[in-house]
Motif scaffolding. Structure first.
Motif, PDB file in Angstrom:
ATOM      1  N   ILE A 284      21.857   5.178  -5.087  1.00 55.96           N
ATOM      2  CA  ILE A 284      20.409   5.038  -5.297  1.00 55.96           C
ATOM      3  C   ILE A 284      20.097   4.988  -6.786  1.00 55.96           C
ATOM      4  CG2 ILE A 284      18.184   6.210  -5.016  1.00 55.96           C
ATOM      5  CD1 ILE A 284      19.164   7.085  -2.251  1.00 55.96           C
ATOM      6  N   ALA A 285      20.837   5.762  -7.590  1.00 51.76           N
ATOM      7  CA  ALA A 285      20.610   5.750  -9.040  1.00 51.76           C
ATOM      8  C   ALA A 285      20.908   4.381  -9.643  1.00 51.76           C
ATOM      9  CB  ALA A 285      21.460   6.825  -9.708  1.00 51.76           C
ATOM     10  N   LYS A 286      21.829   3.626  -9.034  1.00 54.89           N
ATOM     11  CA  LYS A 286      22.116   2.271  -9.516  1.00 54.89           C
ATOM     12  C   LYS A 286      20.904   1.359  -9.357  1.00 54.89           C
ATOM     13  CE  LYS A 286      27.065   2.320  -8.506  1.00 54.89           C
ATOM     14  NZ  LYS A 286      28.114   1.717  -7.647  1.00 54.89           N
ATOM     15  N   GLN A 287      20.025   1.692  -8.430  1.00 63.55           N
ATOM     16  CA  GLN A 287      18.827   0.889  -8.189  1.00 63.55           C
ATOM     17  C   GLN A 287      17.648   1.311  -9.071  1.00 63.55           C
ATOM     18  OE1 GLN A 287      17.748   0.836  -4.037  1.00 63.55           O
ATOM     19  NE2 GLN A 287      19.866   0.602  -3.369  1.00 63.55           N
ATOM     20  N   ALA A 288      17.851   2.255  -9.959  1.00 64.67           N
ATOM     21  CA  ALA A 288      16.747   2.832 -10.740  1.00 64.67           C
ATOM     22  C   ALA A 288      15.944   1.794 -11.529  1.00 64.67           C
ATOM     23  CB  ALA A 288      17.263   3.924 -11.664  1.00 64.67           C
ATOM     24  N   PRO A 289      16.563   0.874 -12.278  1.00 65.41           N
ATOM     25  CA  PRO A 289      15.730  -0.089 -13.028  1.00 65.41           C
ATOM     26  C   PRO A 289      14.859  -0.948 -12.107  1.00 65.41           C
ATOM     27  CG  PRO A 289      17.991  -0.115 -13.825  1.00 65.41           C
ATOM     28  CD  PRO A 289      17.979   0.725 -12.593  1.00 65.41           C
ATOM     29  N   GLU A 290      15.426  -1.396 -11.000  1.00 60.53           N
ATOM     30  CA  GLU A 290      14.654  -2.208 -10.056  1.00 60.53           C
ATOM     31  C   GLU A 290      13.535  -1.389  -9.433  1.00 60.53           C
ATOM     32  OE1 GLU A 290      15.205  -4.016  -5.587  1.00 60.53           O
ATOM     33  OE2 GLU A 290      16.990  -3.570  -6.760  1.00 60.53           O
ATOM     34  N   LEU A 291      13.835  -0.150  -9.058  1.00 59.48           N
ATOM     35  CA  LEU A 291      12.811   0.715  -8.464  1.00 59.48           C
ATOM     36  C   LEU A 291      11.692   1.014  -9.453  1.00 59.48           C
ATOM     37  CD1 LEU A 291      14.883   3.264  -6.378  1.00 59.48           C
ATOM     38  CD2 LEU A 291      13.143   1.719  -5.535  1.00 59.48           C
ATOM     39  N   GLN A 292      12.053   1.233 -10.715  1.00 55.05           N
ATOM     40  CA  GLN A 292      11.027   1.518 -11.722  1.00 55.05           C
ATOM     41  C   GLN A 292      10.104   0.328 -11.902  1.00 55.05           C
ATOM     42  OE1 GLN A 292      10.580   4.596 -13.354  1.00 55.05           O
ATOM     43  NE2 GLN A 292       8.629   3.604 -13.721  1.00 55.05           N
ATOM     44  N   ALA A 293      10.659  -0.869 -11.922  1.00 57.06           N
ATOM     45  CA  ALA A 293       9.828  -2.068 -12.059  1.00 57.06           C
ATOM     46  C   ALA A 293       8.918  -2.235 -10.846  1.00 57.06           C
ATOM     47  CB  ALA A 293      10.709  -3.294 -12.237  1.00 57.06           C
ATOM     48  N   ARG A 294       9.463  -2.015  -9.658  1.00 58.43           N
ATOM     49  CA  ARG A 294       8.646  -2.123  -8.450  1.00 58.43           C
ATOM     50  C   ARG A 294       7.569  -1.038  -8.417  1.00 58.43           C
ATOM     51  NH1 ARG A 294      13.179  -2.044  -4.168  1.00 58.43           N
ATOM     52  NH2 ARG A 294      11.506  -1.234  -2.884  1.00 58.43           N
ATOM     53  N   TYR A 295       7.886   0.161  -8.905  1.00 62.25           N
ATOM     54  CA  TYR A 295       6.904   1.243  -8.926  1.00 62.25           C
ATOM     55  C   TYR A 295       5.793   0.941  -9.935  1.00 62.25           C
ATOM     56  CZ  TYR A 295       4.831   5.862  -9.045  1.00 62.25           C
ATOM     57  OH  TYR A 295       3.950   6.898  -8.981  1.00 62.25           O
ATOM     58  N   ASP A 296       6.168   0.408 -11.090  1.00 60.02           N
ATOM     59  CA  ASP A 296       5.144   0.037 -12.074  1.00 60.02           C
ATOM     60  C   ASP A 296       4.210  -1.031 -11.517  1.00 60.02           C
ATOM     61  OD1 ASP A 296       6.107   1.869 -13.901  1.00 60.02           O
ATOM     62  OD2 ASP A 296       7.323   0.407 -14.988  1.00 60.02           O
ATOM     63  N   ALA A 297       4.756  -1.991 -10.769  1.00 59.48           N
ATOM     64  CA  ALA A 297       3.918  -3.021 -10.153  1.00 59.48           C
ATOM     65  C   ALA A 297       3.007  -2.408  -9.092  1.00 59.48           C
ATOM     66  CB  ALA A 297       4.792  -4.108  -9.546  1.00 59.48           C
TER      67      ALA A 297
ATOM     68  N   THR B 151       0.809  -1.217   0.000  1.00 61.10           N
ATOM     69  CA  THR B 151       0.000   0.000   0.000  1.00 61.10           C
ATOM     70  C   THR B 151       0.845   1.271   0.000  1.00 61.10           C
ATOM     71  OG1 THR B 151      -0.150  -0.008   2.409  1.00 61.10           O
ATOM     72  CG2 THR B 151      -1.894  -1.149   1.181  1.00 61.10           C
ATOM     73  N   ARG B 152       2.153   1.157   0.007  1.00 60.19           N
ATOM     74  CA  ARG B 152       3.018   2.336  -0.077  1.00 60.19           C
ATOM     75  C   ARG B 152       3.961   2.180  -1.265  1.00 60.19           C
ATOM     76  NH1 ARG B 152       8.153   1.494   1.153  1.00 60.19           N
ATOM     77  NH2 ARG B 152       8.735  -0.212   2.516  1.00 60.19           N
ATOM     78  N   PRO B 153       4.358   3.280  -1.853  1.00 58.06           N
ATOM     79  CA  PRO B 153       5.271   3.209  -2.990  1.00 58.06           C
ATOM     80  C   PRO B 153       6.607   2.583  -2.582  1.00 58.06           C
ATOM     81  CG  PRO B 153       4.348   5.403  -2.790  1.00 58.06           C
ATOM     82  CD  PRO B 153       3.939   4.642  -1.567  1.00 58.06           C
ATOM     83  N   PRO B 154       7.274   1.932  -3.511  1.00 54.83           N
ATOM     84  CA  PRO B 154       8.559   1.306  -3.178  1.00 54.83           C
ATOM     85  C   PRO B 154       9.620   2.351  -2.857  1.00 54.83           C
ATOM     86  CG  PRO B 154       8.140   1.176  -5.526  1.00 54.83           C
ATOM     87  CD  PRO B 154       6.893   1.718  -4.900  1.00 54.83           C
ATOM     88  N   ARG B 155      10.525   1.956  -1.999  1.00 53.71           N
ATOM     89  CA  ARG B 155      11.636   2.823  -1.591  1.00 53.71           C
ATOM     90  C   ARG B 155      12.940   2.141  -1.946  1.00 53.71           C
ATOM     91  NH1 ARG B 155       9.271   4.037   4.389  1.00 53.71           N
ATOM     92  NH2 ARG B 155       7.418   5.138   3.693  1.00 53.71           N
ATOM     93  N   PRO B 156      14.011   2.904  -2.056  1.00 50.02           N
ATOM     94  CA  PRO B 156      15.314   2.284  -2.332  1.00 50.02           C
ATOM     95  C   PRO B 156      15.730   1.358  -1.186  1.00 50.02           C
ATOM     96  CG  PRO B 156      15.415   4.653  -2.669  1.00 50.02           C
ATOM     97  CD  PRO B 156      14.093   4.359  -2.046  1.00 50.02           C
TER      98      PRO B 156
END
Length: 108
Positions: free
Chosen positions: A78-91, A6-11
């Protein structure tokens, strides 16, 4: 609780991010120690440091430089985690706000 949908993903907190955060705290401490001399006109936090205006300026400026360096490194990690974060945010968006899901061609 940690993987609450229920909350947006965080790094993720990684070792390098934690290390840079500790360096940032050291820089903040240096700024506080140096700036305390400006407020009191004498050493206010540590009994024998800084003892002069030059030491106070060096401590404050050095601490600020260390803080800026550490924050830049944290942002890089944190920028290195961008692809993973984007996928988690899209989900997350797909589950919580299905009307706002981006089309596949726009998602890239």
């Amino acid at each position: 609780m940690l993987n609450n949908v229920t909350r947006p993903p965080r790094p993720r907190l990684t070792g390098p991010i934690l290390a840079y955060a500790l360096v940032d705290v050291f820089g903040l401490s240096c700024v506080g120690i140096g700036a305390s001399w400006f407020a009191a006109g004498k050493p206010a936090i540590l009994s024998n440091f800084p003892t002069s205006l030059a030491e106070a300026v060096a401590c404050t400026a050095g601490g600020a430089a260390v803080m800026i360096w550490a924050v830049a490194r944290i942002l890089r990690e944190i920028a290195k985690q961008a692809p993973e974060l984007q996928a988690r945010y899209d989900a997350y968006i797909a589950v919580q706000h299905p009307d706002k899901v981006r089309p596949k061609d726009e998602a890239q």
